[in-house]
Motif scaffolding. Structure first.
Motif, PDB file in Angstrom:
ATOM      1  N   LYS A  56      33.384 -58.589  29.005  1.00  0.00           N
ATOM      2  CA  LYS A  56      32.417 -59.488  29.615  1.00  0.00           C
ATOM      3  C   LYS A  56      31.044 -58.820  29.795  1.00  0.00           C
ATOM      4  CE  LYS A  56      35.208 -60.556  33.028  1.00  0.00           C
ATOM      5  NZ  LYS A  56      36.495 -59.926  32.663  1.00  0.00           N
ATOM      6  N   SER A  65      29.197 -61.036  34.673  1.00  0.00           N
ATOM      7  CA  SER A  65      30.119 -62.158  34.893  1.00  0.00           C
ATOM      8  C   SER A  65      30.819 -61.978  36.221  1.00  0.00           C
ATOM      9  CB  SER A  65      31.144 -62.228  33.756  1.00  0.00           C
ATOM     10  OG  SER A  65      32.247 -61.426  34.051  1.00  0.00           O
ATOM     11  N   ALA A  66      31.332 -63.072  36.723  1.00  0.00           N
ATOM     12  CA  ALA A  66      32.133 -63.029  37.952  1.00  0.00           C
ATOM     13  C   ALA A  66      33.196 -64.110  37.882  1.00  0.00           C
ATOM     14  CB  ALA A  66      31.257 -63.236  39.176  1.00  0.00           C
ATOM     15  N   PHE A  67      34.173 -63.998  38.745  1.00  0.00           N
ATOM     16  CA  PHE A  67      35.266 -64.965  38.823  1.00  0.00           C
ATOM     17  C   PHE A  67      35.946 -65.117  37.459  1.00  0.00           C
ATOM     18  CE2 PHE A  67      31.753 -66.343  41.729  1.00  0.00           C
ATOM     19  CZ  PHE A  67      32.276 -65.723  42.850  1.00  0.00           C
ATOM     20  N   ASP A  68      36.272 -63.954  36.857  1.00  0.00           N
ATOM     21  CA  ASP A  68      36.974 -63.905  35.574  1.00  0.00           C
ATOM     22  C   ASP A  68      36.235 -64.665  34.481  1.00  0.00           C
ATOM     23  OD1 ASP A  68      39.008 -62.438  36.883  1.00  0.00           O
ATOM     24  OD2 ASP A  68      39.798 -64.320  37.668  1.00  0.00           O
ATOM     25  N   GLY A  69      34.938 -64.487  34.452  1.00  0.00           N
ATOM     26  CA  GLY A  69      34.129 -65.056  33.381  1.00  0.00           C
ATOM     27  C   GLY A  69      33.665 -66.482  33.643  1.00  0.00           C
ATOM     28  N   LYS A 105      27.820 -55.948  42.955  1.00  0.00           N
ATOM     29  CA  LYS A 105      27.935 -57.227  42.225  1.00  0.00           C
ATOM     30  C   LYS A 105      28.189 -58.420  43.129  1.00  0.00           C
ATOM     31  CE  LYS A 105      30.969 -58.567  38.843  1.00  0.00           C
ATOM     32  NZ  LYS A 105      31.621 -58.496  37.513  1.00  0.00           N
ATOM     33  N   ARG A 161      27.833 -62.447  42.570  1.00  0.00           N
ATOM     34  CA  ARG A 161      28.912 -63.395  42.885  1.00  0.00           C
ATOM     35  C   ARG A 161      28.459 -64.422  43.918  1.00  0.00           C
ATOM     36  NH1 ARG A 161      31.942 -58.443  43.459  1.00  0.00           N
ATOM     37  NH2 ARG A 161      33.141 -58.004  41.562  1.00  0.00           N
TER      38      ARG A 161
HETATM   39  N1  ASP Z   1      35.328 -58.697  36.669  1.00  0.00           N
HETATM   40  C1  ASP Z   1      35.627 -60.108  36.818  1.00  0.00           C
HETATM   41  C2  ASP Z   1      34.614 -60.937  36.054  1.00  0.00           C
HETATM   42  O1  ASP Z   1      33.665 -60.399  35.584  1.00  0.00           O
HETATM   43  C3  ASP Z   1      35.792 -60.499  38.256  1.00  0.00           C
HETATM   44  C4  ASP Z   1      34.620 -60.218  39.159  1.00  0.00           C
HETATM   45  O2  ASP Z   1      33.987 -59.179  39.066  1.00  0.00           O
HETATM   46  O3  ASP Z   1      34.362 -61.054  40.040  1.00  0.00           O
HETATM   47  O4  ASP Z   1      34.727 -62.135  35.878  1.00  0.00           O
END
Ligand code: ASP
Ligand code: TMP
Length: 242
Positions: free
Chosen positions: A11, A33-37, A211, A215
């Motif tokens: 990601k 990315s966050a929340f698994d993309g 991060k 988020r």
């Molecule tokens: N590493 C994961 C993502 O990039 C989860 C996160 O960091 O929130 O989606």
């Protein structure tokens, strides 16, 4: 060393083969990315900041006796690393309760965890990185009992070393995630250590410098990463010897 074809694209990083079988090139992109993309964006300078920050942390950990896959910075966005056989498990240590721990256990956000707690997660975005235990790791053969023990010992050691480093820079290392892999008969720390994979709070104000800013849509993401680097004395403009 010559960069070859792309082996894997994650990601925020891409990994390339090279003309040396035991070496890879890791490229830090500006993607975040966050929340698994589920939530994605591109942030100017992020790849460069994380690549150089990761080089600093990996070098520091090596100096303190933690064996890592890191070899050298190659450019603003690329680093040379050893080609590990990755264990598909994420190791998380938490010094303060926040994030998924509070959601899962209903504990108060910001609670000091004494002793720090440890969790394993399966690295699988589709399944949203479910929490697993040592019995799952043994039954599915994701790692041997000796590797599990070594991952725990090394992750707690990294916690000791980096909690102190960040404390000296006026920050609290709230929690972080590590990944390990096999390199011949050794288990090495792989992947990255950057504000993408840890939580850092200002010691006095508890302002978030990681991060969670992305988020939670707080803005100033890369600026916060640069602030962390500045506080640790990381020179983001140092010439790279290749
Ligand atoms: N590493 C994961 C993502 O990039 C989860 C996160 O960091 O929130 O989606
Ligand atoms: P969590 O509170 O979401 O479980 O996250 C704990 C720590 O692990 C936090 O510092 C962020 C990091 N982490 C990752 O780097 N990648 C991931 O996929 C997850 C779930 C957590």
């Amino acid at each position: 060393m010559k960069k070859g074809e792309e082996l894997y694209s994650g990601k925020a990083k891409s990994v390339f083969l090279t003309d040396e079988t035991a070496r890879l090139i890791m490229e830090f992109r500006d993607d975040t990315s966050a929340f698994d993309g589920e939530k994605i964006d591109q942030l100017d300078r992020k790849g460069m900041v994380n690549n150089r920050f990761n080089a600093f942390i990996m070098g520091y950990l090596e100096e303190q006796g933690v064996a890592t896959h890191f070899d050298a910075l190659l450019s603003d966005n690329e680093s040379q690393v050893k080609h590990l056989d990755m264990i598909p498990v994420e190791c998380v240590v938490r010094n303060i309760a926040t994030g998924s721990l509070c959601r899962r256990l209903g504990v108060e956000d910001g609670l000091d965890l004494e002793p720090p707690t440890f969790e394993f997660f399966l690295k699988n975005d589709e399944l949203h990185d479910p929490m697993i235990n040592e019995y799952h790791i043994a039954s599915f053969g994701w790692a041997t009992p000796a590797e599990v023990e070594s991952m725990k010992v090394q992750t707690f050691r990294v916690n000791e070393i980096l909690s102190k480093l960040f404390a000296d820079g006026g920050m609290i290392l709230v929690d972080f995630k590590l990944e390990f892999g096999r390199f011949s008969d050794q288990l090495l720390l792989g992947d990255e250590f950057t504000p993408d994979g840890c939580r850092l709070w200002d010691t006095d104000t508890r302002e978030k410098l990681d991060k969670d800013r992305f988020r939670q849509g707080l803005g100033g993401v890369v600026e916060a990463y640069e602030e962390v680097a500045l506080r640790l004395g990381v020179d983001l403009e140092a010439p790279i010897a290749v």
